[in-house]
Scaffold this motif. Structure first.
Motif, PDB file in Angstrom:
ATOM      1  N   LYS A   1       1.051  -1.423  -0.193  1.00 22.75           N
ATOM      2  CA  LYS A   1      -0.023  -0.144  -0.371  1.00 22.75           C
ATOM      3  C   LYS A   1       1.009   1.130  -0.107  1.00 22.75           C
ATOM      4  O   LYS A   1       1.118   2.551  -0.422  1.00 22.75           O
ATOM      5  CB  LYS A   1      -1.055  -0.028   0.984  1.00 22.75           C
ATOM      6  CG  LYS A   1      -1.629   1.120   1.199  1.00 22.75           C
ATOM      7  CD  LYS A   1      -2.896   0.842   2.253  1.00 22.75           C
ATOM      8  CE  LYS A   1      -4.139   1.561   2.231  1.00 22.75           C
ATOM      9  NZ  LYS A   1      -4.639   2.136   3.311  1.00 22.75           N
ATOM     10  N   ILE A   2       1.683   0.881   0.704  1.00 26.79           N
ATOM     11  CA  ILE A   2       2.786   2.507   1.286  1.00 26.79           C
ATOM     12  C   ILE A   2       3.867   2.553  -0.717  1.00 26.79           C
ATOM     13  O   ILE A   2       3.547   3.808  -1.184  1.00 26.79           O
ATOM     14  CB  ILE A   2       3.582   1.993   1.602  1.00 26.79           C
ATOM     15  CG1 ILE A   2       3.649   2.353   3.276  1.00 26.79           C
ATOM     16  CG2 ILE A   2       5.068   3.349   2.103  1.00 26.79           C
ATOM     17  CD1 ILE A   2       4.242   1.631   5.191  1.00 26.79           C
ATOM     18  N   LEU A   3       4.102   1.486  -1.382  1.00 25.16           N
ATOM     19  CA  LEU A   3       4.265   1.552  -2.339  1.00 25.16           C
ATOM     20  C   LEU A   3       3.612   2.016  -3.404  1.00 25.16           C
ATOM     21  O   LEU A   3       4.092   3.492  -3.969  1.00 25.16           O
ATOM     22  CB  LEU A   3       5.152   0.203  -3.443  1.00 25.16           C
ATOM     23  CG  LEU A   3       5.032   0.176  -3.758  1.00 25.16           C
ATOM     24  CD1 LEU A   3       7.034   0.948  -4.222  1.00 25.16           C
ATOM     25  CD2 LEU A   3       5.802  -1.400  -4.821  1.00 25.16           C
ATOM     26  N   GLU A   4       1.623   2.019  -3.418  1.00 28.98           N
ATOM     27  CA  GLU A   4       1.091   2.281  -4.584  1.00 28.98           C
ATOM     28  C   GLU A   4       1.500   3.808  -4.044  1.00 28.98           C
ATOM     29  O   GLU A   4       1.263   5.113  -5.244  1.00 28.98           O
ATOM     30  CB  GLU A   4       0.224   1.636  -4.109  1.00 28.98           C
ATOM     31  CG  GLU A   4       0.009   0.282  -4.994  1.00 28.98           C
ATOM     32  CD  GLU A   4      -1.576  -0.741  -4.982  1.00 28.98           C
ATOM     33  OE1 GLU A   4      -1.852   0.348  -4.073  1.00 28.98           O
ATOM     34  OE2 GLU A   4      -0.959  -1.134  -4.773  1.00 28.98           O
ATOM     35  N   SER A   5       1.062   3.943  -2.936  1.00 20.94           N
ATOM     36  CA  SER A   5       0.747   5.592  -2.357  1.00 20.94           C
ATOM     37  C   SER A   5       2.298   6.566  -2.583  1.00 20.94           C
ATOM     38  O   SER A   5       2.403   7.640  -3.652  1.00 20.94           O
ATOM     39  CB  SER A   5       0.662   5.463  -0.776  1.00 20.94           C
ATOM     40  OG  SER A   5       0.857   7.142  -0.452  1.00 20.94           O
ATOM     41  N   VAL A   6       3.509   5.852  -2.550  1.00 21.48           N
ATOM     42  CA  VAL A   6       5.160   6.154  -2.726  1.00 21.48           C
ATOM     43  C   VAL A   6       4.948   6.566  -4.406  1.00 21.48           C
ATOM     44  O   VAL A   6       5.047   7.658  -5.222  1.00 21.48           O
ATOM     45  CB  VAL A   6       5.490   5.991  -2.564  1.00 21.48           C
ATOM     46  CG1 VAL A   6       6.781   6.356  -2.897  1.00 21.48           C
ATOM     47  CG2 VAL A   6       5.786   5.512  -1.391  1.00 21.48           C
ATOM     48  N   GLN A   7       4.497   5.599  -5.218  1.00 26.78           N
ATOM     49  CA  GLN A   7       4.742   5.793  -6.823  1.00 26.78           C
ATOM     50  C   GLN A   7       3.295   6.677  -7.057  1.00 26.78           C
ATOM     51  O   GLN A   7       3.997   7.565  -8.135  1.00 26.78           O
ATOM     52  CB  GLN A   7       4.229   4.756  -7.518  1.00 26.78           C
ATOM     53  CG  GLN A   7       4.874   3.662  -7.606  1.00 26.78           C
ATOM     54  CD  GLN A   7       5.180   2.003  -7.348  1.00 26.78           C
ATOM     55  OE1 GLN A   7       3.572   1.913  -7.945  1.00 26.78           O
ATOM     56  NE2 GLN A   7       5.813   1.413  -7.600  1.00 26.78           N
ATOM     57  N   ASP A   8       2.775   6.498  -6.597  1.00 22.45           N
ATOM     58  CA  ASP A   8       1.601   7.894  -7.027  1.00 22.45           C
ATOM     59  C   ASP A   8       2.337   9.316  -6.634  1.00 22.45           C
ATOM     60  O   ASP A   8       2.033  10.170  -7.388  1.00 22.45           O
ATOM     61  CB  ASP A   8       0.407   7.537  -6.236  1.00 22.45           C
ATOM     62  CG  ASP A   8      -0.727   8.833  -6.669  1.00 22.45           C
ATOM     63  OD1 ASP A   8      -1.450   8.697  -7.649  1.00 22.45           O
ATOM     64  OD2 ASP A   8      -1.386   9.605  -5.620  1.00 22.45           O
ATOM     65  N   TYR A   9       2.111   9.360  -5.229  1.00 23.62           N
ATOM     66  CA  TYR A   9       3.208  10.583  -5.131  1.00 23.62           C
ATOM     67  C   TYR A   9       4.165  11.167  -6.129  1.00 23.62           C
ATOM     68  O   TYR A   9       4.629  11.632  -6.727  1.00 23.62           O
ATOM     69  CB  TYR A   9       3.813  10.579  -4.139  1.00 23.62           C
ATOM     70  CG  TYR A   9       4.617  11.894  -3.441  1.00 23.62           C
ATOM     71  CD1 TYR A   9       3.505  12.537  -3.077  1.00 23.62           C
ATOM     72  CD2 TYR A   9       5.332  11.784  -3.506  1.00 23.62           C
ATOM     73  CE1 TYR A   9       4.506  13.706  -2.619  1.00 23.62           C
ATOM     74  CE2 TYR A   9       6.374  13.330  -2.884  1.00 23.62           C
ATOM     75  CZ  TYR A   9       5.649  14.216  -2.219  1.00 23.62           C
ATOM     76  OH  TYR A   9       6.709  15.048  -1.716  1.00 23.62           O
ATOM     77  N   PHE A  10       4.784  10.279  -5.923  1.00 24.56           N
ATOM     78  CA  PHE A  10       6.477  10.345  -7.180  1.00 24.56           C
ATOM     79  C   PHE A  10       5.604  10.572  -8.455  1.00 24.56           C
ATOM     80  O   PHE A  10       6.446  11.424  -9.159  1.00 24.56           O
ATOM     81  CB  PHE A  10       7.025   8.573  -7.234  1.00 24.56           C
ATOM     82  CG  PHE A  10       8.292   9.196  -8.515  1.00 24.56           C
ATOM     83  CD1 PHE A  10       9.393   9.624  -7.734  1.00 24.56           C
ATOM     84  CD2 PHE A  10       8.656   8.820  -9.870  1.00 24.56           C
ATOM     85  CE1 PHE A  10      10.482   9.770  -8.784  1.00 24.56           C
ATOM     86  CE2 PHE A  10       9.400   8.653 -10.276  1.00 24.56           C
ATOM     87  CZ  PHE A  10      10.400   9.854 -10.437  1.00 24.56           C
ATOM     88  N   LYS A  11       4.523  10.321  -9.179  1.00 22.97           N
ATOM     89  CA  LYS A  11       3.812  10.803 -10.713  1.00 22.97           C
ATOM     90  C   LYS A  11       3.374  11.638 -10.139  1.00 22.97           C
ATOM     91  O   LYS A  11       3.632  12.521 -11.844  1.00 22.97           O
ATOM     92  CB  LYS A  11       2.368   9.876 -11.192  1.00 22.97           C
ATOM     93  CG  LYS A  11       3.287   7.949 -11.180  1.00 22.97           C
ATOM     94  CD  LYS A  11       1.665   7.668 -11.968  1.00 22.97           C
ATOM     95  CE  LYS A  11       2.627   5.318 -12.170  1.00 22.97           C
ATOM     96  NZ  LYS A  11       0.777   4.831 -12.204  1.00 22.97           N
ATOM     97  N   ARG A  12       3.304  11.898  -8.598  1.00 27.43           N
ATOM     98  CA  ARG A  12       2.478  13.657  -8.858  1.00 27.43           C
ATOM     99  C   ARG A  12       3.698  14.601  -9.226  1.00 27.43           C
ATOM    100  O   ARG A  12       3.955  15.769  -9.539  1.00 27.43           O
ATOM    101  CB  ARG A  12       2.245  13.798  -7.865  1.00 27.43           C
ATOM    102  CG  ARG A  12       0.270  13.181  -7.484  1.00 27.43           C
ATOM    103  CD  ARG A  12      -0.259  13.422  -6.171  1.00 27.43           C
ATOM    104  NE  ARG A  12      -1.204  12.583  -6.754  1.00 27.43           N
ATOM    105  CZ  ARG A  12      -2.969  13.894  -7.271  1.00 27.43           C
ATOM    106  NH1 ARG A  12      -2.597  14.384  -7.310  1.00 27.43           N
ATOM    107  NH2 ARG A  12      -3.671  12.879  -7.215  1.00 27.43           N
ATOM    108  N   ALA A  13       5.058  14.509  -8.745  1.00 25.18           N
ATOM    109  CA  ALA A  13       6.398  15.092  -8.377  1.00 25.18           C
ATOM    110  C   ALA A  13       6.613  15.040  -9.990  1.00 25.18           C
ATOM    111  O   ALA A  13       6.846  16.345 -10.678  1.00 25.18           O
ATOM    112  CB  ALA A  13       7.209  14.774  -7.942  1.00 25.18           C
TER     113      ALA A  13
END
Length: 353
Positions: free
Chosen positions: A287-299
């Motif tokens: 779950k954290i990985l998905e959140s991080v990936q989403d955050y990374f995409k946003r960045a």
């Protein structure tokens, strides 16, 4: 040689009255020595002879022949010369004195007087009596002189006339020459006047054309001036837009620096997350990985959104070139909505959020 003494007898003559007898005596044959001074009277007063008149003595000699001689006079005194012919015959001679005006229009005659001529002892044959007409001879001489003088005057006049005629002919020739020159000058003047009129007409036409061209040029100048003013205004607007774009670019550059810092923080956070995932449960890690990936995409999207596209056209020709900046942080942004910037011209830009 000494001249003989002249013998003079003075008598008074009334202009009217009877014949005066034995008033003068003389000797037959005397010559240039016997004179009579006759004073003309009018009832005892002197009869003044008008100036310009002629005094003449008329003598009827004893032998019946006549003497008609001119006399000199002064005032009322008339001097009569008893010439050789007047004394040619012995006996009683009858005499009178007449006064004539110069034009013979008037004649007045004195009373008669007698001259007793004593017979000479000389040979009678030596003395030949004849008529003596000194006045007529003088008149004839005067007439001849007048004729001669008139002929001389006529010849002189004829010479003057011929000279004048030659001068007239010369003057006429000169006049004709001058008239020809004048006519030529007049023709030249007429031609020059026609040329002047043509030149004036052409000059007027040229002036009208030049005026029309000047009007067109003035209108074009006004149009160019108006366009220059518009261009100046557009240039000022363009400079303002360029200044605004420059300021935006500077802001975007600052944002890029912030994004770069955020990216570095994200990478740092990613490393921390990776460490956390490694230490968390597998489910939490996914779950954290998905959140991080989403955050990374946003960045990544935030980093990519810091691109500035500038349209170099004029404000009136440039199409809408919006610049979209997502300024939210990854922690608080729920949507992709950020700051939207319309890069259009100041006069046509609609979006100004």
């Amino acid at each position: 040689m000494a001249a003989l003494t002249k013998l003079t007898t003075n008598i008074n003559l009334e202009m009217s009255g009877d014949t005066k007898r034995y008033m003068v005596s003389a000797k037959q044959g005397d010559k240039a020595t016997r004179y009579i001074i006759a004073k003309l009277l009018n009832n005892g007063a002197e009869y003044i002879i008008p100036t310009g008149s002629r005094a003449i003595v008329n003598i009827k000699k004893p032998d019946g022949k006549y003497v008609y001689n001119s006399c000199t006079y002064s005032g009322a005194d008339v001097m009569v010369e008893l010439t050789n012919q007047a004394l040619a015959a012995s006996g009683t001679a009858y005499c009178d004195i007449e006064i004539r005006t110069s034009d013979n229009a008037q004649v007045i005659t004195s009373v008669s007087f007698t001259v007793e001529i004593e017979e000479s002892m000389r040979d009678e044959d030596a003395i030949i009596s004849s008529n003596e007409w000194t006045e007529l001879e003088q008149k004839i001489g005067d007439y001849i002189k007048n004729i001669t003088d008139t002929d001389t005057v006529m010849k002189k006049s004829e010479a003057v006339r011929v000279s004048a005629e030659n001068a007239r002919v010369s003057a006429e020739n000169e006049r004709i020459t001058k008239e020809n020159v004048r006519q030529q000058n007049e023709n030249t003047r007429i031609q020059q006047e026609l040329k002047r009129q043509q030149d004036t007409s052409q000059a007027i036409n040229n002036a009208q054309v030049a005026t029309s061209a000047a009007s067109i040029a003035a209108k074009e100048c006004v149009d160019i001036t108006s366009q220059a003013e518009d261009a100046l205004q557009n240039q000022e607007q363009l400079e303002a837009t360029l200044n605004t774009a420059t300021a935006i670019r500077q802001e975007v550059s600052q944002m890029q620096q912030s994004v770069e810092a955020a990216k570095q923080q994200v990478e740092k956070n990613k490393q921390e997350i990776d460490d956390t995932i490694n230490n968390s449960l597998l489910a939490s890690a996914e779950k954290i990985l998905e959140s991080v990936q989403d955050y990374f995409k946003r960045a990544e999207a935030l980093y990519s959104s810091m691109y500035l596209e500038c349209d170099g056209e004029t404000p009136y020709l440039r199409a809408l070139t919006p610049i979209v900046i997502d300024g939210a942080t990854p922690q608080v942004r729920n949507t992709d909505v950020g700051i939207e910037f319309d890069g259009g011209t100041p006069t046509s830009r609609i979006l100004a959020a």
